[in-house]
Scaffold this active site. Structure first.
Site, short mmCIF file in Angstrom:
data_model
loop_
_atom_site.label_atom_id
_atom_site.label_comp_id
_atom_site.label_asym_id
_atom_site.label_seq_id
_atom_site.Cartn_x
_atom_site.Cartn_y
_atom_site.Cartn_z
N THR A 168 6.93 -4.37 -0.63
CA THR A 168 8.06 -4.21 -1.54
C THR A 168 8.92 -3.03 -1.12
O THR A 168 10.15 -3.13 -1.06
CB THR A 168 7.54 -3.99 -2.98
OG1 THR A 168 6.93 -5.21 -3.43
CG2 THR A 168 8.68 -3.63 -3.93
N ASN A 192 6.45 -17.25 0.09
CA ASN A 192 5.20 -16.80 -0.51
C ASN A 192 4.63 -17.75 -1.55
O ASN A 192 3.49 -17.59 -1.98
CB ASN A 192 5.39 -15.43 -1.15
CG ASN A 192 6.53 -15.42 -2.15
OD1 ASN A 192 7.68 -15.66 -1.78
ND2 ASN A 192 6.23 -15.15 -3.39
N GLN A 216 4.15 -12.58 4.49
CA GLN A 216 3.17 -13.67 4.48
C GLN A 216 2.88 -14.24 5.86
O GLN A 216 2.09 -15.17 5.97
CB GLN A 216 3.66 -14.79 3.55
CG GLN A 216 3.67 -14.41 2.07
CD GLN A 216 2.28 -14.13 1.49
OE1 GLN A 216 1.26 -14.46 2.13
NE2 GLN A 216 2.22 -13.54 0.31
N SER A 240 2.98 -6.14 5.27
CA SER A 240 2.11 -5.45 4.31
C SER A 240 0.67 -5.56 4.76
O SER A 240 0.19 -6.66 5.08
CB SER A 240 2.28 -6.08 2.92
OG SER A 240 1.43 -5.44 2.00
N HIS A 264 -2.29 -5.21 3.23
CA HIS A 264 -3.34 -5.88 2.46
C HIS A 264 -3.22 -7.40 2.48
O HIS A 264 -4.10 -8.11 1.98
CB HIS A 264 -3.39 -5.36 1.01
CG HIS A 264 -2.33 -5.87 0.10
ND1 HIS A 264 -2.59 -6.80 -0.89
CD2 HIS A 264 -1.02 -5.60 0.03
CE1 HIS A 264 -1.48 -7.05 -1.54
NE2 HIS A 264 -0.51 -6.34 -1.01
N THR A 283 4.36 12.75 1.91
CA THR A 283 3.16 12.92 2.74
C THR A 283 2.53 11.56 3.06
O THR A 283 2.28 10.77 2.15
CB THR A 283 2.14 13.82 2.03
OG1 THR A 283 2.76 15.05 1.71
CG2 THR A 283 0.92 14.06 2.90
N CYS A 294 3.11 -11.11 -7.89
CA CYS A 294 4.09 -10.19 -8.47
C CYS A 294 4.82 -10.82 -9.64
O CYS A 294 5.42 -10.11 -10.45
CB CYS A 294 5.09 -9.75 -7.40
SG CYS A 294 4.34 -8.89 -6.02
#
Length: 382
Positions: free
Chosen positions: A70, A149, A178, A198, A200, A236, A322
């Site tokens: 995102t 997705n 995806q 992404s 994960h 950070t 989402c």
């Protein structure tokens, strides 16, 4: 328990978990610190960045680490729009993008940008000729996802990149959340300027995203506050997540060809089973991602089916995680011409490395039983 929600999130590799633990334990210094411990920690980030570039075969740009897909999508789209608004204020995307893209464009409309939302075919694919017709002298950005997705349709990224090579003022962003680690993506060969991923979604940790930015493109930062990530993404860095996400990408890419072959086989068997259940209607068509199957039970609330699947020990989803708590009809299904009943009754099955033919058979049996149970109750449940 059978987990068929890999588009929402994937189980991390054991090696990724181990890497996270080791880095958290041994490399806890701030990577921006000037002392030796900080410098050593920063080297891990740069090594991870180099690994991404090497494994994704990119030499003409750099990779940024973000908090997820995102943020990568927001940074790419808002960063280009705001930085290059002086060249033009026209943007192009499609009607079936993930919410992190679609709603970002809606925000930019409120800032005075003009957005064209391209329609798609009944199979869920953008038509390149319609994109060409939409381009203007003021178009500064085109953003099209690689794999949808919800229904898994694969968009013609190579053809779009070839078209946009004739429009040097227009930048090309691809949401590959995806597809990264699952399908080949020759980024530079396809003419892609910015690409989001992404960790994960490819068996890495949550909270880490990738963003490729071609050399020569300057992004207007969303946040202020530091010089991290080349001054574009201050804050950070999540060092354990970054190092582990690089490992996850490497492992996913190494297994990609074998996984793709296996997924196609399993997907074919599942499609055959669902096709034999009268109450269910498949959505999407080739070219389509090998790990996604989407179907509707027209007129039936999808959460009913999801909960009944769970009683069989099977986890699936209604649509994008989402948007899963949003009970509106699927924007994607409406865009491909689905009826309102079909668009409110969608179920997404997404496959993973652990699945075998016996798991697909168990899912097919459960769906047949559920359809038989629900048929007499359709009127009461809708």
């Amino acid at each position: 328990m059978l987990y068929f929600d890999h588009c929402a999130s994937t189980p991390p590799y054991d090696e990724v978990i181990q890497t996270m633990m080791e880095v958290m334990r041994s490399q806890y210094a701030n990577p921006s610190s000037l002392h030796r411990f900080g410098i050593d920690t920063n080297k891990l980030i740069e090594r991870s960045r180099s690994l991404l570039a090497e494994r994704m075969h990119t030499t003409k740009g750099d990779w940024l680490f973000t908090s997820g897909g995102t943020e990568s999508n927001n940074l790419a789209i808002k960063g280009v729009a705001r930085q290059y608004a002086g060249r033009g204020k026209h943007l192009i995307t499609s009607q079936i993008e993930h919410a992190s893209v679609y709603e970002t464009f809606a925000q930019l409309e409120q800032e005075g940008f003009w957005v064209t939302y391209l329609p798609v075919s009944e199979s869920g694919h953008v038509r390149v000729e319609q994109l060409e017709e939409a381009l203007t002298e003021d178009t500064i950005l085109v953003s099209i996802m690689h794999v949808n997705n919800e229904i898994g349709s694969i968009q013609p990224i190579e053809q779009i990149g070839r078209l946009l090579s004739r429009y040097p003022k227009t930048m090309f962003h691809v949401d590959a959340v995806q597809s990264m680690g699952k399908l080949p993506i020759p980024i530079e060969e396809w003419g892609v300027d910015l690409l989001s991923g992404s960790a994960h979604k490819l068996r890495g940790p949550k909270g880490i995203g990738y963003l490729y930015v071609r050399s020569g493109i300057t992004l207007y930062p969303i946040l202020s506050g530091g010089s991290h990530e080349h001054g574009i993404r201050p804050g950070t860095q999540n060092v354990p997540g970054i190092v582990a996400s690089a490992k996850a990408l490497r492992m996913s890419l190494e297994a990609m060809e074998q996984r793709e072959r296996k997924m196609k086989l399993l997907r074919g068997k599942l499609i055959s089973m669902i096709s034999g259940i009268e109450e269910l209607k498949l959505n999407g068509a080739e070219p389509i991602a090998p790990h996604i199957v989407h179907f509707s039970y027209p007129g039936m609330k999808p959460e009913v089916i999801v909960h009944m699947l769970e009683q069989h020990g099977i986890m699936a989803s209604t649509k994008s995680a989402c948007s899963s708590k949003d009970d509106k009809p699927s924007r994607v299904l409406l865009a491909i011409g689905a009826t309102h009943e079909q668009a409110t009754g969608g179920i997404r099955i997404s496959l993973g490395d652990e699945h075998e033919e016996r798991d697909i058979a168990a899912l097919g049996d459960a769906l047949r039983q559920i359809a038989q149970q629900l048929k007499p109750l359709e009127r009461r449940l809708t």
